[in-house]
Design a protein around this motif. Structure first.
Motif: not given
Lengths: 217, 138
Positions: A100-114
């Motif tokens: 089934e399709r579910v709604t979840v919160e997933v972590e955003l992983k920021f990569i690199g130095e701006p």
């Protein structure tokens, strides 16, 4: 993006409910939890705190809970922390079908130095570090990687800029900013002296002149 | 001038009590690091300003300092050598109510070690015991 494997955790049914038995469970290294959903009665159980913490550190969203030789796949619905945010107090699990399709919160992983951070007086603003996505329960990613190395001063990355993998949908507004490089505003280093007894305006309070004119009427 | 509201509905308030633990404003929401209160009570606008100045001065305008609480409660005080009675005194200063767990300050754009030192300096200006916290990834 990597899709996680489904780990297993052993649960023990709780017969005594309420805050005091729950406190005793916590003192014994157990974590009070509840499983609900799929139109079945809720089951109150306790899980091993250390195993559960390890699973959360590995960003598990779905896992199988084994209670009395019966195994149920569950999705983490809610995690309650204590007031200091240092310890998990309770966890809500929802029964889930892996198809089934579910709604979840997933972590955003920021990569690199701006690029913009190389200039002095700049900082990275991250209004969001989690993104609500909809996907198959078996395909929940551990994290969504976001490359921010190209962000210059004043640049912002929005949800529209994300390259979400196939099968993942987000209902968030596409204009929502997830990261931006901002310039630190000029903040006064000095304490400003108190300017007499400054008072805020009172809402709905009439001026003395207005009040006197109304009295005359 | 210390922080205070621009407009209020009523000039004076009753004292009230600070009961319970923080259930909101108890996690780092904007920056990377924070200063969390371990005690409860009132924090005045001047104390908040002193903390902000201490952090800004130490960071030398690097990084961003967020103040997470706002003093919106007026505290009145009778003038010296005044007899009791004759009604409630005029508001003297403004405070924010703080419960254990409330995040008071946040910092963004500085490394861990620098943030710890800055927050230690801010903690010395606070009327409660405080601890340094990092942003939690749920």
């Amino acid at each position: 993006m990597t899709t996680q494997q489904i780990p297993q955790i052993e649960g023990r049914k709780r017969d005594l409910l309420g805050s005091r038995p729950a406190k005793r469970e916590r003192a014994g290294g157990r974590l009070p939890a509840v499983i609900y959903g799929h139109k079945q009665p809720p089951v109150h159980l306790s899980l091993d705190l250390k195993t559960m913490t390890d699973l959360l550190h590995h960003r598990a969203h779905v896992f199988e809970v084994k209670i009395d030789s019966k195994t149920e796949p569950c999705l983490i619905k809610d995690i309650q922390w204590n007031h200091l945010g240092s310890q998990i107090v309770h966890i809500d699990l929802a029964r889930v079908d892996l198809t089934e399709r579910v709604t979840v919160e997933v972590e955003l992983k920021f990569i690199g130095e701006p690029v913009g951070l190389k200039e002095s007086g700049t900082f990275l603003q991250r209004p969001m570090d989690q993104l609500e996505i909809e996907c198959l329960a078996s395909q929940i990613p551990e994290q969504i990687k976001v490359d921010i190395s190209n962000l210059g001063v004043g640049d912002a990355l929005t949800i529209a800029d994300l390259n979400l993998p196939e099968g993942l949908v987000t209902k968030e507004d596409s204009e929502t900013i997830i990261a931006s490089v901002q310039v630190v505003g000029e903040e006064s280093e000095e304490e400003t002296p108190e300017a007499g007894a400054a008072e805020p305006e009172v809402i709905g309070k009439k001026d003395a002149s207005e009040a006197s004119s109304e009295d005359k009427k | 001038m210390p922080l205070m509201p621009k407009r209020v509905k009523f000039r004076k308030q009753q004292r009230g009590k600070v009961r319970g633990l923080a259930s909101r404003g108890n996690y780092v929401a904007y920056g990377d690091f924070g200063l969390q209160s371990l005690g409860c009570g009132w924090i005045t606008g001047r104390q908040l300003e002193a903390g902000r100045v201490a952090a800004t001065h130490f960071l030398r305008r690097e990084g961003k300092v967020y103040v997470r609480v706002f003093p919106d409660k007026p505290i009145s005080k009778k003038p010296l050598e005044t007899r009791m009675g004759k009604g409630k005194a005029e508001p003297e200063y403004w405070v924010a109510r703080v419960k254990p767990g409330t995040i008071l300050f946040e910092l963004a754009g500085v490394p861990d070690a620098v943030a710890r030192q800055a927050m230690m300096r801010v903690a010395h200006k606070m009327p409660f015991r405080c601890r340094f916290v990092e942003r939690r990834h749920a």
